[in-house]
Design a protein around this motif. Structure first.
Motif, mmCIF file in Angstrom:
data_model
loop_
_atom_site.group_PDB
_atom_site.id
_atom_site.type_symbol
_atom_site.label_atom_id
_atom_site.label_comp_id
_atom_site.label_asym_id
_atom_site.label_seq_id
_atom_site.Cartn_x
_atom_site.Cartn_y
_atom_site.Cartn_z
ATOM 1 N N THR A 127 51.442 -74.520 -6.595
ATOM 2 C CA THR A 127 52.150 -74.347 -7.909
ATOM 3 C C THR A 127 53.195 -75.518 -8.598
ATOM 4 O OG1 THR A 127 49.592 -74.595 -8.585
ATOM 5 C CG2 THR A 127 50.949 -75.929 -10.134
ATOM 6 N N LEU A 128 53.905 -74.365 -8.474
ATOM 7 C CA LEU A 128 55.621 -74.156 -8.564
ATOM 8 C C LEU A 128 56.145 -73.810 -7.836
ATOM 9 C CD1 LEU A 128 54.569 -71.192 -11.072
ATOM 10 C CD2 LEU A 128 54.747 -72.895 -11.480
ATOM 11 N N GLU A 129 55.529 -74.331 -6.416
ATOM 12 C CA GLU A 129 56.806 -74.433 -5.336
ATOM 13 C C GLU A 129 57.523 -75.022 -5.525
ATOM 14 O OE1 GLU A 129 57.221 -74.486 -0.815
ATOM 15 O OE2 GLU A 129 55.279 -74.929 -1.564
ATOM 16 N N GLU A 130 57.492 -76.193 -5.941
ATOM 17 C CA GLU A 130 58.648 -77.407 -6.259
ATOM 18 C C GLU A 130 59.643 -77.452 -7.734
ATOM 19 O OE1 GLU A 130 57.095 -81.207 -5.618
ATOM 20 O OE2 GLU A 130 56.593 -80.836 -3.662
ATOM 21 N N LEU A 131 58.961 -76.536 -8.427
ATOM 22 C CA LEU A 131 59.560 -76.689 -9.984
ATOM 23 C C LEU A 131 60.410 -75.256 -9.922
ATOM 24 C CD1 LEU A 131 56.268 -77.358 -12.364
ATOM 25 C CD2 LEU A 131 58.191 -79.051 -10.990
ATOM 26 N N GLY A 132 60.811 -74.500 -9.094
ATOM 27 C CA GLY A 132 61.229 -73.472 -9.084
ATOM 28 C C GLY A 132 60.965 -72.551 -10.589
ATOM 29 N N GLN A 133 59.675 -71.803 -10.514
ATOM 30 C CA GLN A 133 59.369 -71.118 -11.086
ATOM 31 C C GLN A 133 58.881 -70.120 -10.289
ATOM 32 O OE1 GLN A 133 57.354 -74.338 -13.885
ATOM 33 N NE2 GLN A 133 58.879 -73.858 -15.176
ATOM 34 N N ALA A 134 58.259 -69.023 -11.344
ATOM 35 C CA ALA A 134 57.249 -67.579 -11.162
ATOM 36 C C ALA A 134 55.986 -67.444 -11.369
ATOM 37 C CB ALA A 134 58.493 -66.626 -11.525
ATOM 38 N N ALA A 135 55.038 -66.902 -11.518
ATOM 39 C CA ALA A 135 53.942 -66.709 -12.169
ATOM 40 C C ALA A 135 53.252 -65.598 -11.709
ATOM 41 C CB ALA A 135 52.879 -68.093 -11.320
ATOM 42 N N ALA A 136 52.437 -64.552 -12.729
ATOM 43 C CA ALA A 136 51.683 -63.414 -11.903
ATOM 44 C C ALA A 136 50.398 -63.467 -12.754
ATOM 45 C CB ALA A 136 52.678 -62.505 -12.483
ATOM 46 N N LEU A 137 49.600 -62.285 -12.311
ATOM 47 C CA LEU A 137 48.334 -62.567 -12.913
ATOM 48 C C LEU A 137 48.087 -60.894 -13.608
ATOM 49 C CD1 LEU A 137 44.851 -63.774 -13.615
ATOM 50 C CD2 LEU A 137 44.944 -62.958 -11.968
ATOM 51 N N PHE A 138 47.988 -60.737 -14.753
ATOM 52 C CA PHE A 138 48.140 -59.027 -14.656
ATOM 53 C C PHE A 138 46.992 -58.998 -15.343
ATOM 54 C CE2 PHE A 138 52.495 -60.038 -14.859
ATOM 55 C CZ PHE A 138 53.245 -59.121 -14.836
ATOM 56 N N SER A 139 46.138 -57.444 -15.229
ATOM 57 C CA SER A 139 44.721 -57.174 -16.259
ATOM 58 C C SER A 139 45.288 -56.893 -18.094
ATOM 59 C CB SER A 139 44.539 -55.716 -15.745
ATOM 60 O OG SER A 139 44.937 -54.881 -15.899
ATOM 61 N N TYR A 140 44.359 -56.882 -18.952
ATOM 62 C CA TYR A 140 44.963 -56.553 -20.103
ATOM 63 C C TYR A 140 45.650 -55.613 -20.215
ATOM 64 C CZ TYR A 140 44.914 -57.747 -25.101
ATOM 65 O OH TYR A 140 45.122 -58.172 -26.130
ATOM 66 N N GLY A 141 45.613 -54.760 -18.835
ATOM 67 C CA GLY A 141 46.179 -53.153 -19.265
ATOM 68 C C GLY A 141 47.560 -53.326 -18.826
ATOM 69 N N GLY A 142 47.771 -54.234 -18.838
ATOM 70 C CA GLY A 142 48.972 -54.029 -18.128
ATOM 71 C C GLY A 142 49.261 -53.961 -16.305
ATOM 72 N N GLN A 143 47.873 -54.125 -15.697
ATOM 73 C CA GLN A 143 48.194 -54.157 -13.932
ATOM 74 C C GLN A 143 48.426 -55.303 -13.212
ATOM 75 O OE1 GLN A 143 45.131 -52.597 -11.599
ATOM 76 N NE2 GLN A 143 46.280 -51.510 -10.136
ATOM 77 N N LEU A 144 48.716 -55.435 -12.665
ATOM 78 C CA LEU A 144 50.026 -56.016 -11.987
ATOM 79 C C LEU A 144 48.473 -57.015 -10.520
ATOM 80 C CD1 LEU A 144 51.097 -58.743 -11.046
ATOM 81 C CD2 LEU A 144 52.704 -56.820 -10.143
ATOM 82 N N LEU A 145 47.633 -57.750 -10.442
ATOM 83 C CA LEU A 145 47.276 -58.076 -10.284
ATOM 84 C C LEU A 145 47.641 -59.304 -8.756
ATOM 85 C CD1 LEU A 145 44.232 -58.822 -12.773
ATOM 86 C CD2 LEU A 145 44.774 -56.309 -10.971
ATOM 87 N N ALA A 146 47.764 -60.426 -9.682
ATOM 88 C CA ALA A 146 48.741 -60.960 -8.092
ATOM 89 C C ALA A 146 49.746 -61.855 -8.730
ATOM 90 C CB ALA A 146 47.595 -62.261 -8.351
ATOM 91 N N ALA A 147 51.204 -62.034 -8.168
ATOM 92 C CA ALA A 147 52.451 -62.698 -7.941
ATOM 93 C C ALA A 147 52.334 -64.109 -7.439
ATOM 94 C CB ALA A 147 52.837 -61.443 -8.659
ATOM 95 N N THR A 148 53.279 -64.274 -6.964
ATOM 96 C CA THR A 148 54.229 -65.504 -6.568
ATOM 97 C C THR A 148 55.370 -64.775 -5.733
ATOM 98 O OG1 THR A 148 55.691 -66.128 -8.285
ATOM 99 C CG2 THR A 148 53.824 -67.436 -7.853
ATOM 100 N N THR A 149 55.729 -64.667 -4.755
ATOM 101 C CA THR A 149 56.760 -64.360 -3.932
ATOM 102 C C THR A 149 58.228 -64.268 -4.872
ATOM 103 O OG1 THR A 149 57.399 -66.145 -2.762
ATOM 104 C CG2 THR A 149 55.987 -65.070 -1.906
ATOM 105 N N THR A 150 58.567 -64.490 -5.854
ATOM 106 C CA THR A 150 59.733 -64.068 -6.548
ATOM 107 C C THR A 150 59.594 -63.533 -7.831
ATOM 108 O OG1 THR A 150 59.111 -66.545 -7.991
ATOM 109 C CG2 THR A 150 60.416 -67.068 -5.699
ATOM 110 N N VAL A 151 58.410 -63.113 -7.489
ATOM 111 C CA VAL A 151 58.379 -61.784 -8.709
ATOM 112 C C VAL A 151 58.952 -60.519 -7.864
ATOM 113 C CG1 VAL A 151 56.739 -60.612 -10.421
ATOM 114 C CG2 VAL A 151 56.374 -63.744 -10.008
ATOM 115 N N PRO A 152 59.252 -60.461 -8.589
ATOM 116 C CA PRO A 152 59.871 -58.439 -7.691
ATOM 117 C C PRO A 152 59.317 -57.240 -7.819
ATOM 118 C CG PRO A 152 61.718 -59.356 -10.186
ATOM 119 C CD PRO A 152 60.458 -60.351 -9.164
#
Length: 831
Positions: A203-228
């Motif tokens: 979804t974000l490949e052509e827009l040059g953006q980054a995205a991430a999915l967190f649990s409400y408690g703060g655990q990173l569940l999924a993210a795009t490759t640009t998120v370090p």
């Protein structure tokens, strides 16, 4: 009324101040516009980030809800004794995983975590530490647990491998119905977080953006490759979980984000699950388009500043001119008024009708030129359809210009209109629809009178016919060949020259340069297009035989004939018979050779007679010197006579030597021994030769030599002869007690320049060139003190052989200067 000097100065200062203020205003305006566009770019990027956060949150929520719905469906289909229907549960679990690509596995666990049924048959019987996933939800409720490492439910070595794979366990506790067997069971689905990350990435490949999915408690569940960040890691200290989520379930900010640098950050909490979706874009990337537009802003600023500078400069010059000459300004005003009157007349004579209509083609605006079509004011035409003003036969085509279709391009047509002068004129109409959104509100158009152009086209056709007639009457044989090498046309002179009719050759290929040529030329000049490609004209001379079989000298000219769209239509050939000219040329060449032979014989005669004269002259000079010596004491009168004889003999010998030099240079008898040398040394040597003569006349030579070597390829003796002749003339005509200047230098064009200057009588301007001719002396020095008139002629001939030149000019304050220029070589070539 003319301004005073003080008023003019104040006006000039005010103008300069106004120019500076305008320049600053232009700069400020461009900067404000750039800042505004920057803010708009940031706002647009922020809006896009918020929208993407909503889209990705909806996708993540639907992914988890779909998995929960699948588990609920399986739970509803389970009987009171699941342990007895394992095969049916395995089938239902495999169908669930196959139907939802976002699931890696699904299983049914007992209360101790042992797998009773699974979409992966190899997992049956293994135990899963379900208690380490987090708090177990109440029966009948699905809950998304903490992210677990590994590919599936039984991947116990995932942490050891460190491959970064993980899954999101979705748990549904199930209690058997009344009458069932066993303790409570757990339906588990392993959600693949990479599926969610892949959707975010695409979804974000052509827009040059980054995205991430967190649990409400703060655990990173999924993210795009640009998120370090590492999936499964906890980010409780991030601003999102520390201050943002406790305040509201969606929001945004500009500042630190998931990636380094300033970010446009937006987040949104899932509406049904304890999930948070974060989307961010680098502020630097969001402003990329804005930064590219700054070049246009800079260009606009430069143009505005240049316009302000030009206007200020023009105003200042106008004010200064007004202060200096009021009459000139009045004349300029008169000329300007005249120009304005002329421009007004020109504008009134423009043959173009400008108009605007409503959506039905009725006139709503016309310019003054429409008076051509009405006896009254042009405003009387308002409200009338344009089609009704056209001739009856053109009304249909004019009406089509105002058709309410979706085409927004320019519509054109031609129509005839009756004019107030009593005649009909043809106009070319162009109409453009005026739109407000998708609705046509009206039309704007213009009509150009093309009556004269149509008449001009007719006259042009007559001219083309006339050109064709002139070509036919041309005495030069002319033909044209097309791109395929076939004859297109020939004229009557070509038919008469070749003896072939046009009916015989039109459309036939050109097989030879000319059918009458005795043999093909060795070159390929006759090929129609190859020799003239890239050139408009090619001319060469050859010999052809005419219809009588006589050999004729002919100049063949080829001209490329341009065609449509920059293509070549063909090549035009013309033949010019130059046989008589070549005969005259050969006769002229023979006469020239005879004249050169006569000149050579003359030069040889002068050389021979000069040699013969030198022998008796040497005897005369010798005997006169003997008489001067013996009669100096005994016979003074006799010694005086011998002195006159000796002086005349010396002058005669000098004349004979000059004649001999001239004859050698003209007849090539003299030889030149060329070598590379420093000219400064030879100039200094010649100057030293004249020391005795300078002392007797109380003269002085001022020498200014170049600092670097002046290397040239010359014959040293001949070069010294040139400098000696010029320096002797300068000494001879300088007044006693004067100064003779000698200067050497190198020029920017790579020449060595030697200048000899004196303060003598000078040279009349009309004689500065003719004094270098043989036996010619300046009229200012014909007082008996001059020589034979051959010295400067010999100098010019010597320098011509050496590739140099000599010239003379008059000096300011009296006297003359002679300049000798020779091409220089590299200093390292000096032998």
């Amino acid at each position: 009324m003319p301004l005073s000097i003080a008023q003019s100065r104040r006006l000039v200062r005010s103008t300069r101040l106004a120019g500076v203020l305008l320049a600053l205003a232009a700069l400020l305006g461009v900067l404000l516009m750039a800042w505004r566009t920057r803010a708009d770019a940031i706002d647009a990027a922020a809006d896009r980030t918020r929208l993407l956060a909503r889209v990705l949150e909806d996708q993540a929520t639907r992914t988890v809800d779909a998995a929960a719905l699948g588990l609920t469906t399986i739970a509803d289909g389970m009987g009171p004794s699941p342990a007895r229907e394992v095969e049916r549960l395995d089938l239902m679990l495999r169908q669930l995983v196959a139907a939802q690509p976002s699931l890696r596995a699904a299983a049914v666990l007992d209360s101790q975590g042992r797998i009773l049924a699974s979409s992966a048959p190899r997992d049956v019987g293994q135990r899963v530490a379900i208690n380490g996933w987090g708090p177990i939800p109440p029966a009948g409720t699905t809950a998304l647990m903490r992210s677990q490492p590994g590919r599936g439910l039984t991947d116990a070595n995932a942490q050891l491998r460190g491959d970064g794979l993980s899954f999101l366990p979705l748990v549904l506790p199930w209690i058997p119905p009344l009458g069932g067997e066993g303790a409570p069971l757990y339906l588990v689905a392993a959600i693949n977080p990479d599926a969610i990350a892949n959707y975010q990435q695409s979804t974000l490949e052509e827009l040059g953006q980054a995205a991430a999915l967190f649990s409400y408690g703060g655990q990173l569940l999924a993210a795009t490759t640009t998120v370090p960040l590492t999936p499964g890691s906890w980010q409780k200290d991030h601003r999102l979980f520390r201050t943002a989520l406790p305040a509201q379930d969606h929001g945004e900010w500009r500042g630190p984000g998931l990636q380094p640098g300033a970010q446009l950050f937006a987040y949104r909490v899932s509406r049904t699950r304890p999930l948070v979706v974060a989307v961010e874009q680098s502020e630097h990337a969001a402003l990329a388009t804005w930064r590219r537009s700054l070049w246009w802003d800079a260009g606009a600023l430069l143009i505005l500043e240049l316009l302000v500078f030009a206007a200020t400069t023009a105003t200042l010059r106008a004010l200064e001119a007004r202060a200096r000459a009021r009459r000139v300004l009045d004349d300029a005003h008169q000329r300007l008024a005249s120009s304005e009157r002329e421009m007004s007349v020109v504008l009134r004579s423009v043959q173009e009708l400008i108009f605007r209509t409503d959506a039905q083609g009725r006139l709503s605006f016309v310019n003054a030129r429409w008076a051509l079509l009405t006896d009254g004011s042009p405003d009387q035409l308002l409200g009338k359809p344009v089609a009704e003003l056209a001739a009856h036969g053109d009304r249909a085509s004019v009406g089509l210009l105002f058709a309410p279709d979706e085409d927004g391009s320019v519509r054109t047509s031609e129509a005839t209109f009756a004019t107030t002068q009593g005649g009909a004129r043809r106009f070319a109409l162009a109409v453009v629809p005026l739109r407000a959104g998708d609705e046509v509100r009206g039309f704007a158009g213009s009509a150009v009178d093309i009556t004269d152009r149509r008449a001009a086209e007719s006259r042009l056709q007559h001219q083309l016919d006339l050109v064709a007639l002139l070509l036919e009457l041309s005495p030069q044989p002319t033909s044209m060949v097309d791109r395929e090498g076939c004859y297109v046309t020939v004229n009557r002179a070509w038919e008469q020259f070749t003896g072939r009719s046009r009916a015989e050759v039109i459309g036939q290929p050109v097989s030879t340069p000319m059918p009458e040529a005795e043999a093909e030329p060795s070159s390929s000049d006759w090929v129609p297009f190859e020799p003239v490609r890239g050139r408009s004209l090619l001319r060469y001379e050859t010999q052809l035989r005419d219809r009588e079989g006589d050999c004729r000298d002919v100049v063949v000219s080829k001209v490329v004939v341009p065609g449509d769209r920059g293509q070549t239509a063909g090549v035009l050939f013309t033949l010019t018979d130059v046989s008589e000219f070549r005969r005259a040329e050969r006769a002229t060449l023979e006469a020239k050779e005879a004249a050169e032979e006569s000149s050579r014989v003359k030069s040889e005669f002068i050389a021979n007679i000069s040699h013969e004269l030198r022998t008796p002259l040497q005897s005369i000079i010798g005997y006169s010197e003997l008489g001067m010596t013996r009669g100096a004491e005994s016979a003074p009168r006799l010694a005086s006579m011998f002195s006159d004889i000796h002086s005349s003999g010396r002058r005669m010998l000098s004349l004979v030597n000059d004649l001999l030099d001239v004859s050698k240079l003209e007849s090539a008898v003299g030889t030149f021994d060329l070598e590379r040398c420093d000219l400064r040394l030879h100039v200094a040597s010649v100057v030293r030769e004249f020391d005795p003569l300078l002392a007797s006349r109380r003269l002085r030579i001022s020498v200014s030599q170049a600092t670097a070597p002046l290397v040239a390829r010359v014959d040293p003796l001949r070069f010294q002869q040139v400098i000696r002749n010029i320096l002797a003339n300068a000494i001879r005509f300088s007044p006693e007690g004067g100064i003779v200047g000698v200067q050497t230098e190198s020029t920017a064009s790579g020449e060595a320049l030697i200048t000899v200057m004196d303060r003598g009588p000078g040279i009349p301007p009309s004689e500065l060139e003719c004094i270098f001719d043989a036996f010619i002396q300046s009229s200012a020095t014909k007082d008996g003190s001059g020589g034979t008139g051959l010295g400067l002629a010999i100098c010019r001939k010597i320098l011509a052989v050496l590739g140099g030149r000599v010239s003379a000019r008059n000096r300011e304050g009296g006297g003359s200067a002679f300049e000798v220029a020779l091409p220089m070589g590299a200093p390292e070539d000096v032998s």
